[in-house]
Every structure is written in C-alpha cells, then in structure tokens.
Design an enzyme around this catalytic site. Structure first.
Site: not given
Length: 615
Positions: A299, A393, A396, A262, A325-327
C-alpha cells in the site's frame, strides 16, 4: 525451508528455552524471569550485538523481561505475547498447534475476493474467535480472502492496530496467538485465504522501547507518525532482519497467505538494495519450499509502479498494490466531493483510466500534491491491483467516519458494488459494505498517557484541515467512538440491506462464473465513456466469451446505442430489476444483435450483458 526465527523466547522442550535479543550498544543484558519463579539469567554477547542464553526450568507461560546494563526491565522486542499489555512482561509461548490445513495450497491471487475486517469492531465480542464463528457467512457471500487489520500488540484494548509496538505479539484483547491460529485454520478449512496487515514504516509511541535496545530508528528522516525506521544507516542490516523475520514468522508460524504492507511511501531508504525489495526477495525465496501460494501486497500513496514491477525489469517484485486512484475516481464521481485529494478527480475519464491503466496519476500534475505525481502502471498486470469503493482509511479518515451507504443512494451503492466486483482487478470489500452498514467507522485509541491522547486529538484535527467538513471531530480516546463502530449484524437480514447483500452475492457469482469476468486482464478490455450523458461502458472478453457492462451515473433517463458483436446476447444483471428493488428492467432477457443495440437506461443503473455461446 531453511529459515528459523532466532529472536525472542524460543521454547525448546522439557523446560528449556532459548532467549535471543539484539542490543548492540549494551555490554550486559540479563533475562529477568518474574513468574513463576523470579530470577536473573545472564546472557552472552555474541557477534553483531546479539545476546543469547539457554535457560532451564522455564515452562510455557513463564513471564520475563530483558534488563539492559542493569537498568530498567523492558519487554522483549520480539515478544510472542504480551498478556498484561505493552508495558508488562513478555510470555513464553508454545510454537505447537494442531493444524488441520495440511492439504491447503493457497489460492491463485486472481481468485481473491478480499474482505477487510477490524477484529475489535467486526463482532460484538471483538475477538479473533468471534470472527471464526462468522466465517460461514463470508463463505456464503463468496469471499475467498479475509484481510485483518493489524493484530500486533498495541496499547490498551481499542486501536486500529497501526500503533502496534510488538510486531511479533498478537494483541491480547483479541485472544492472543492461539486464537489467530484457530482463525487461520478455520479459514483454510473453508477455502479462504488470510491476508494480514503489517506495519513496517513505524512503531507506535506508547510502549515503544526499541530505541533502548538498539538503533532501530534514524533521525535522517521522519514519518507522519514519528521517527523513521533505520533501513539504510549503520546497523540497518539487523533492523531489516527484524522485520524480514517478522514477515516470515506470520507466514510460517501462523500459515498466513499474504501480507498487506502498510504505507510503503513512508519507508525512506536510499540504499542500492532497498528494504522493500529485500523483503520481497527473502520472502519469495523462503516460501518456495512451503508448497503453497504466498503474496506480498503493498500500500503506497506514491503511485510507484516499481513496487509491483518484476525485479528483472527494475522493480521490487511485490505481488500486489492497493490502488487508491481507483477509489478516488469512483468516490468523486458518485459523491461529487472535490476537496482534499478528491480535487484531482471527478470525471468519468479518471475512472476509465483507472480501468485501463491502473494508476490515474502517472506523472502528470496533481493539484492536491502541487507537483507531478506517480508513474505509469500501464504494463502492470490487472491481477496486481487491489481496488475498492471503501476501506478502513477512506471511511475512518473522514471526520465523522461515514460509510459510502451514508453518502450515496441505494441505487448508487449498487453501482459502486458493480464497478468494484466486475472490474478486472482484485476486489476488496470493507466489513459491512456488502449490506450497507450504517455504523460509522472512526479513529479510536486507548492510550494511557494524557499528553499522547491530547496529541492524537490535535493530530486528527490537523488531518481534517484539507477537507471541508464542519463541526467537532469525535474524541478518539472516548470508548463510545469505538463502540459506535461495531457492525450491526442483524441489518444483513432486513429490508434493502438484505437486498444489497444478495446483490453483492450475485455480483461475486457472476465474476466467478462468467469467463470474460473471471479473466483478469487490462489487455482484453475496451472502455468508452460519454461525459455529457454520464455513461461509461466496459467491454471484457476471453476468447469468444464477451461481457459488456454499462454504467449510467446521471440523474435522467438516457437512450444509448451500443456496438455489440453479432450474435445471441443475454442480460445477466440489471440493477433496475425488481429483484434488486428497482423499477423493472427495460432490457430483454435475450436478443439477437445485428451489430448494434439501443438501450433505454434509467438513472444510477448498471447493466451486465454477455454473449451466449452457441449450443
């Protein structure tokens, strides 16, 4: 394998238990056994500030604390189990377990289709054993890896897991260590790998007694969540050892297949041999003797390609990287949101770059960061990126915890699924995404300190300041916030939810069965986009096997001409098919291409075509 955990309570045999703790600033440490018979056992101080003792008449289930310098009792920093919570005594556990996965060798990371789950909200029961009972449904979907949000002991019974304070102890309200082993064993029997989310950038605030044992923290840096871990100052060798041992503990004791590391951007370390690199080296060295595949997946918000670049080329050698970045590219195109970090995205060229390179921001100026951001990942193999349309993330950390199914239409939800699952990267689904779950996933805690609860409330409000959300955020401490996040399993079998589930199942099958899609490569890929007509085309191949995917993001029907290699072509999937509750496909099932084809494409639609092999 040469590694052995020498921290905490290690049960040997016949009522004999060894205790080890690192407390370099203490001359005197005692074991305070509180159950079944209360007594004090002195410990011997040895090199580098460790204290050790072998105690007799200590059985599995015995409860104990460490007492430092004759002062207060504190739980074991390397506790294996905290049956009474973060302030209670630690428990001696048995390392034994009747494993049934001797033939398990893991999976190549290229075969991972990851399903991220939060233990407490995945099922009504909120336990690890309850997840085990649902594994057959994940198998039927085509999931090959389940990723658990952190299970390390946190305060209370409700938490995302990132407030963990005992990294070696499995949360007691989830079922403890035996339940996690049962889940891993059940996954392996079904051919599913297990990824565990671990947090090495900070320790949660409540129940955090590490600083009383030694210099685990440093004042040289700070993280958004409190004091930074001491990975590069005096005594940092032993702090590093604590977390390296933790990683190896999950991999060996629990047979975990991969660790998701994380927020690596929050690990601040200026040493010549950074902790993250050392972690990768140690884990890869030690697991070579296990005879199975084990991975470390980072991550980070920094877009630092060094994390996954090989050590021979100056990198840290991790096996994978979540690609935010893809998201962001996909989310901004689908929703039109342009606030917060989405202000840097919103054009098809961003999504095309994410397909072609990995990171979209690779050193250019970012309006959100107000500086140049990232490094080039063009040379990083596709199989080292994990991509998603949703995760814990991104859902949420919205003020109201809206899932993508709440923000976009049914047709757009199908497109999002296709873009992720037909990409050349490792796809990840967030629990419930596969059927369009409607329950919000919001931030929740169950702290016992009123001041800390209020600080969490204020912190959440400040985090939302960069976005344009209106209204009052839900109270993280309120149990109702947690209960609202639980999945509605019955939806999987109802109406368009059932259709979306079948759509995901078919996408995963196609990803697995079509050679051009199963081959994860950014080199064997061409991508074209038309911003004006809002159409993006992805061409992927392996040898003579070719797949072409067309995505139409616009609101009006378009006529598009595509250059397709001559030969026989087959329509594999069209999101407009009646099977998927669409108006019907306008693309023939099979046709012969003379080098070009003209398609009439309805709005919010994806079409997958493959070149059929000659008999």
């Amino acid at each position: 394998m040469s590694w052995e955990l020498r921290l905490g309570a290690t049960y040997l045999e016949h009522g004999v238990c060894r205790f080890d703790v690192w407390a370099p600033l203490a001359e005197k440490v005692e074991i305070h056994l509180v159950e079944p018979v209360e007594r004090l056992v002195p410990m011997e101080r040895v090199e580098r500030g460790y204290h050790t003792a072998v105690a007799h008449q200590v059985e599995v289930g015995s409860l104990y604390y460490f007492r430092i310098q004759g002062g207060s009792d504190r739980p074991d920093p390397a506790s294996r189990f905290q049956p009474r919570g973060v302030h209670g005594p630690s428990q001696v556990v048995s390392p034994g377990f009747g494993w049934d996965d001797a033939s398990w060798r893991g999976l190549p990371i290229e075969r991972y289709v990851v399903y991220e789950a939060h233990v407490g909200t995945f099922t009504p029961e909120g336990t690890l054993d309850a997840i085990t009972c649902r594994l057959d449904e994940l198998c039927d979907l085509g999931i090959t890896a389940i990723e658990l949000m952190p299970v390390a002991q946190f305060p209370g019974k409700r938490n995302w897991g990132y407030d963990g304070v005992y990294p070696f102890a499995v949360q007691q309200s989830y079922g403890g260590p035996e339940a996690l082993k049962r889940l891993v064993d059940g996954c392996h029997r079904r051919g599913i790998a297990v990824v565990l989310d671990v947090v090495y950038n900070h320790i949660g605030p409540e129940g955090n007694y590490l600083g009383e044992f030694g210099p685990y923290f440093t004042t040289r840096y700070r993280t958004p969540w409190g004091p930074a871990m001491n990975f590069d100052g005096p005594h940092s060798d032993e702090v590093r050892r604590f977390f390296v041992d933790n990683a190896l503990y999950w991999i060996t004791e629990f047979h975990v297949d991969a660790l998701r590391l994380d927020a690596l951007h929050a690990i601040l370390d200026t040493s010549p041999f950074p902790f993250v690199e050392e972690l990768g080296v140690r884990v890869h060295e030690e697991v070579n003797g296990l005879g199975r595949s084990v991975y470390l997946i980072g991550e980070s918000a920094s877009n630092d390609a060094r994390l996954v670049r090989s050590r021979e080329r100056g990198g840290y050698g991790l096996d994978g990287h979540w690609n935010e970045d893809f998201h962001h590219s996909l989310h901004a195109v689908l929703t039109g949101e342009r606030f917060g970090y989405y202000q840097d995205f919103g054009e098809l060229r961003h999504l095309a770059t994410a397909h072609r390179d990995g990171f979209v921001y690779s050193g250019q100026y970012s309006s959100y960061c107000r500086r140049r951001h990232g490094s080039s990942s063009r040379d990083i193999p596709a199989s080292r990126f994990v991509v998603f349309a949703q995760n814990h993330d991104q859902v949420g950390n919205r003020m109201l915890g809206e899932r993508l199914s709440h923000l976009v239409s049914f047709e757009e939800a199908k497109m999002a699924a296709g873009i992720v699952l037909l990409s050349p990267f490792i796809p990840l689904l967030f629990m419930g995404e596969e059927y369009g779950e409607v329950a919000p996933f919001q931030y929740f805690v169950s702290h016992s300190d009123p001041d800390l609860v209020e600080a969490v409330r204020r912190g959440r409000q400040e985090e939302f300041s960069a976005f344009e959300w209106q209204g009052e955020p839900p109270d993280p401490q309120d149990e109702a916030t947690f209960q609202r996040a639980k999945l509605n399993w019955q939806l999987r079998y109802e109406g368009q939810h059932a259709v979306l589930l079948d759509f995901h199942r078919e996408l995963i099958r196609l990803r697995r069965d079509l050679p051009a899609l199963a081959h994860l490569s950014k080199d064997d890929l061409e991508i074209a986009f038309d911003e004006e007509n809002e159409v993006m085309t992805v061409r992927r191949w392996q040898g003579e096997d070719v797949a072409v995917i067309v995505y139409h993001f616009g609101n009006e029907r378009k006529t598009v001409s595509l250059a397709l290699p001559c030969g026989r072509w087959h329509r594999e999937l069209d999101s407009a098919e009646e099977r998927w509750w669409g108006p019907g496909s306008t693309v023939p099932r099979e046709w012969d291409s003379q080098g070009e084809v003209t398609l009439v494409i309805d709005p919010k639609r994806l079409i997958l075509m493959s070149q059929a092999k000659e008999a």
